[in-house]
Scaffold this active site. Structure first.
Site, PDB file in Angstrom:
ATOM      1  N   ASP A  47      -5.613  -6.669  -4.924  1.00 33.71           N
ATOM      2  CA  ASP A  47      -4.202  -7.294  -5.197  1.00 33.71           C
ATOM      3  C   ASP A  47      -4.725  -9.006  -4.934  1.00 33.71           C
ATOM      4  O   ASP A  47      -5.380  -9.128  -3.886  1.00 33.71           O
ATOM      5  CB  ASP A  47      -3.312  -7.053  -3.684  1.00 33.71           C
ATOM      6  CG  ASP A  47      -2.034  -7.650  -3.855  1.00 33.71           C
ATOM      7  OD1 ASP A  47      -1.043  -6.624  -4.278  1.00 33.71           O
ATOM      8  OD2 ASP A  47      -1.618  -8.617  -3.629  1.00 33.71           O
TER       9      ASP A  47
ATOM     10  N   GLY B 273       0.832  -1.253   0.024  1.00 39.92           N
ATOM     11  CA  GLY B 273       0.095   0.093   0.079  1.00 39.92           C
ATOM     12  C   GLY B 273       0.868   1.392   0.044  1.00 39.92           C
ATOM     13  O   GLY B 273       0.183   2.441   0.135  1.00 39.92           O
TER      14      GLY B 273
ATOM     15  N   ASP C 187      -7.710 -11.662  -8.986  1.00 36.82           N
ATOM     16  CA  ASP C 187      -6.297 -11.956  -9.935  1.00 36.82           C
ATOM     17  C   ASP C 187      -6.542 -10.753 -11.044  1.00 36.82           C
ATOM     18  O   ASP C 187      -7.493 -10.993 -11.886  1.00 36.82           O
ATOM     19  CB  ASP C 187      -6.446 -13.407 -10.939  1.00 36.82           C
ATOM     20  CG  ASP C 187      -5.424 -13.477 -11.812  1.00 36.82           C
ATOM     21  OD1 ASP C 187      -4.697 -12.562 -11.998  1.00 36.82           O
ATOM     22  OD2 ASP C 187      -5.267 -14.680 -12.504  1.00 36.82           O
ATOM     23  N   GLY C 188      -5.653  -9.745 -11.118  1.00 37.44           N
ATOM     24  CA  GLY C 188      -5.595  -8.711 -11.767  1.00 37.44           C
ATOM     25  C   GLY C 188      -5.779  -9.085 -13.203  1.00 37.44           C
ATOM     26  O   GLY C 188      -6.177  -8.069 -14.022  1.00 37.44           O
TER      27      GLY C 188
ATOM     28  N   LYS D 195       2.325   2.969  -2.626  1.00 36.36           N
ATOM     29  CA  LYS D 195       1.681   3.806  -3.578  1.00 36.36           C
ATOM     30  C   LYS D 195       0.478   4.429  -3.494  1.00 36.36           C
ATOM     31  O   LYS D 195       0.104   5.374  -3.880  1.00 36.36           O
ATOM     32  CB  LYS D 195       2.149   2.921  -4.997  1.00 36.36           C
ATOM     33  CG  LYS D 195       3.654   2.809  -5.223  1.00 36.36           C
ATOM     34  CD  LYS D 195       3.738   2.348  -6.466  1.00 36.36           C
ATOM     35  CE  LYS D 195       5.394   1.994  -6.912  1.00 36.36           C
ATOM     36  NZ  LYS D 195       5.718   0.809  -5.803  1.00 36.36           N
TER      37      LYS D 195
ATOM     38  N   ASP E  88       1.404  -1.658 -10.787  1.00 40.52           N
ATOM     39  CA  ASP E  88       2.972  -1.823 -10.092  1.00 40.52           C
ATOM     40  C   ASP E  88       2.892  -3.449  -9.880  1.00 40.52           C
ATOM     41  O   ASP E  88       2.564  -4.018  -8.815  1.00 40.52           O
ATOM     42  CB  ASP E  88       2.561  -1.074  -8.774  1.00 40.52           C
ATOM     43  CG  ASP E  88       3.932  -1.055  -8.109  1.00 40.52           C
ATOM     44  OD1 ASP E  88       5.046  -1.051  -8.702  1.00 40.52           O
ATOM     45  OD2 ASP E  88       3.971  -1.270  -6.714  1.00 40.52           O
TER      46      ASP E  88
ATOM     47  N   CYS F   5      10.233  -2.603  -9.634  1.00 36.21           N
ATOM     48  CA  CYS F   5      11.370  -2.306  -8.832  1.00 36.21           C
ATOM     49  C   CYS F   5      12.497  -3.163  -9.418  1.00 36.21           C
ATOM     50  O   CYS F   5      13.182  -3.856  -8.635  1.00 36.21           O
ATOM     51  CB  CYS F   5      11.103  -2.357  -7.483  1.00 36.21           C
ATOM     52  SG  CYS F   5      10.431  -4.022  -6.793  1.00 36.21           S
TER      53      CYS F   5
HETATM   54  N1  SAM Z   1       1.974  -1.200  -5.137  1.00 35.47           N
HETATM   55  C1  SAM Z   1       2.382  -2.066  -4.032  1.00 35.47           C
HETATM   56  C2  SAM Z   1       3.017  -0.693  -3.036  1.00 35.47           C
HETATM   57  O1  SAM Z   1       3.212   0.116  -3.485  1.00 35.47           O
HETATM   58  O2  SAM Z   1       2.885  -1.148  -1.953  1.00 35.47           O
HETATM   59  C3  SAM Z   1       3.298  -2.930  -4.184  1.00 35.47           C
HETATM   60  C4  SAM Z   1       2.908  -3.927  -5.261  1.00 35.47           C
HETATM   61  S1  SAM Z   1       4.147  -5.474  -5.341  1.00 35.47           S
HETATM   62  C5  SAM Z   1       5.238  -4.950  -6.406  1.00 35.47           C
HETATM   63  C6  SAM Z   1       3.097  -6.405  -6.326  1.00 35.47           C
HETATM   64  C7  SAM Z   1       1.920  -7.029  -5.900  1.00 35.47           C
HETATM   65  O3  SAM Z   1       1.375  -7.657  -6.922  1.00 35.47           O
HETATM   66  C8  SAM Z   1       1.939  -8.143  -4.785  1.00 35.47           C
HETATM   67  O4  SAM Z   1       1.522  -7.464  -3.541  1.00 35.47           O
HETATM   68  C9  SAM Z   1       1.275  -9.460  -5.082  1.00 35.47           C
HETATM   69  O5  SAM Z   1       0.514 -10.103  -4.347  1.00 35.47           O
HETATM   70  C10 SAM Z   1       0.642  -8.830  -6.358  1.00 35.47           C
HETATM   71  N2  SAM Z   1       0.064  -9.523  -7.421  1.00 35.47           N
HETATM   72  C11 SAM Z   1       0.852 -10.650  -7.871  1.00 35.47           C
HETATM   73  N3  SAM Z   1       0.112 -11.301  -8.847  1.00 35.47           N
HETATM   74  C12 SAM Z   1      -1.152 -10.646  -8.850  1.00 35.47           C
HETATM   75  C13 SAM Z   1      -2.215 -10.661  -9.992  1.00 35.47           C
HETATM   76  N4  SAM Z   1      -2.435 -11.795 -10.807  1.00 35.47           N
HETATM   77  N5  SAM Z   1      -3.181  -9.995  -9.800  1.00 35.47           N
HETATM   78  C14 SAM Z   1      -3.214  -8.755  -8.817  1.00 35.47           C
HETATM   79  N6  SAM Z   1      -2.041  -8.850  -8.011  1.00 35.47           N
HETATM   80  C15 SAM Z   1      -1.136  -9.462  -8.119  1.00 35.47           C
END
Ligand code: SAM
Length: 387
Positions: free
Chosen positions: A207, A188, A240-241, A190, A258, A313
């Site tokens: 997420d 969270g 699932d995004g 961002k 992200d 990142c």
């Molecule tokens: N935006 C967040 C922040 O600033 O704190 C960090 C996000 S992190 C880089 C990537 C996130 O993508 C993880 O929390 C992971 O659980 C989620 N994720 C992985 N596969 C996903 C999917 N298929 N759909 C949605 N989210 C997913």
């Protein structure tokens, strides 16, 4: 003989000491069994040494040193916290790098060469939300921030994060009343930056991970007033995004994608939850495919005219430029969506005194870790939906 007696005495003393320790607190060392022969951090190092040596060339040794050194944080100021901590931060010698950029706006040397493949945005300087403030210590100063303190209502004063992580949120350029989707939102950082704009009309936070979504909720409760969280203007989901295109196509003015990535800094420094663990090799190899699926879903979820920021990142070309190139092609081929790449150079130019940016990317911008400004890596690319 005397030596042997001493040694026997010593062993007895150690046994006596052990017998003073409750059995349940005694830990049996299991060196051979529990220590992997190749810890994931070493595997990550080997992998990066090969791929980034090729990708970054002469730059890699210095980026490598920075990645292996202590990272620098930024303090994202929480406007919802009542107490004025700004003075406190100033007195510690930090400045808000976003406000300081105002001094750069008059820079007469500012000229950006035209690129054929990107749209120029230079008629005016990029708009920045006046409400996102992130404090950093000066270049080369590696002082750590004190933990954030709560105000009278329990809300914390600032959120510590890689200051470069704020850039994708600023680049998203949220305007009053916008509908915003944060497709991979947990934990969270961002999201908090986006909420600081106080301009969002409706915010959907998603997420796929249920446990990480719980963390996101906890973070929101520590920083955002309850009345704002319970409003109908905020929705938190755990889908699932990659399936978002089927859920809400053509809906959002702004979409932040992200994505999960090799999180280079973490992979080099922490064995826990490391994507270079042998058992996660398949997951790691699938990352570009997952990232592409997420970016395409974000593109379809944006409305025509809407804007999407893709961020990671990692320094990896395949996970950054490679994914964006494929998404632009497939958006057209599979969905009939034409995308325009927004030139972020006028934007990053404003922050050149705080961050080191890669100089030779043909798509997007990247903060490259540097010992004097040890932020990143953060890659971002902004796309605009034309159709
Ligand atoms: N935006 C967040 C922040 O600033 O704190 C960090 C996000 S992190 C880089 C990537 C996130 O993508 C993880 O929390 C992971 O659980 C989620 N994720 C992985 N596969 C996903 C999917 N298929 N759909 C949605 N989210 C997913």
């Amino acid at each position: 003989m005397a030596l042997r007696v001493d040694a026997t005495l010593l062993i007895r003393k150690i046994r006596d000491l052990r017998s003073l320790t409750f059995r349940r607190y005694r830990v049996k060392e299991k060196w051979a069994a529990s220590r992997p022969k190749h810890p994931p951090t070493s595997l990550a190092q080997q992998h990066f040494d090969v791929t980034y040596n090729t990708q970054l060339g002469q730059l890699w040794p210095s980026v490598r040193v920075a990645l292996l050194s202590e990272r620098k944080y930024g303090a994202l100021l929480n406007h919802f916290c009542n107490d004025a901590f700004v003075e406190d931060l100033h007195s510690q010698g930090c400045t808000d790098f976003i406000t300081v950029r105002a001094g750069l706006e008059c820079d007469s040397e500012f000229e950006v060469e035209k690129r054929d493949d990107v749209v120029q945005q230079q008629s005016s300087l990029p708009h920045l939300s006046p409400n996102i403030k992130c404090f950093v210590f000066p270049r080369g100063d590696i002082t750590r921030f004190k933990p954030a303190r709560p105000d009278m209502s329990g809300l914390l004063s600032y959120y510590l994060m890689d200051a470069a992580s704020v850039l994708p949120c600023l680049a998203l350029d949220v305007h009053e009343g916008h509908n915003v989707l944060d497709l991979c939102a947990a934990p969270g950082g961002k999201t908090l930056a986006l909420l600081q704009t106080q301009a969002i009309g409706f915010l959907c936070l998603n997420d796929a991970s249920v446990s990480r979504t719980l963390r996101l909720r906890k973070v929101l409760h520590s920083y955002i007033p309850k009345q704002l969280l319970s409003q109908e203007r905020l929705r938190i989901t755990s889908f699932d995004g990659t399936k978002w295109a089927g859920i809400e196509p053509n809906t959002y003015d702004r979409v932040l994608v992200d994505v999960p990535c090799t999180t280079d800094r973490h992979s080099l420094m922490e064995d826990d939850n490391n994507i270079f663990t042998k058992s996660r090799t398949g997951e790691r190899r699938q990352l570009p495919q997952l990232q592409l699926g997420l970016l395409l879903a974000g593109v379809v979820a944006a409305c025509p005219g809407g804007e999407i920021v893709y961020s990671t990142c990692t320094l990896s070309h395949i996970q950054n430029v490679g994914v964006v190139e494929q998404a632009i092609y497939l958006a057209q081929e599979n969905h009939g969506i034409q995308l325009q790449v927004v030139d972020l150079r006028p934007f990053t130019h404003m922050f050149r005194n705080t961050f080191h940016f890669a100089s030779d990317l043909h798509l997007g911008e990247m903060v490259v870790p540097h010992l004097a400004a040890n932020f990143g890596p953060i890659y971002m690319c902004k796309l605009r939906r034309l159709t």
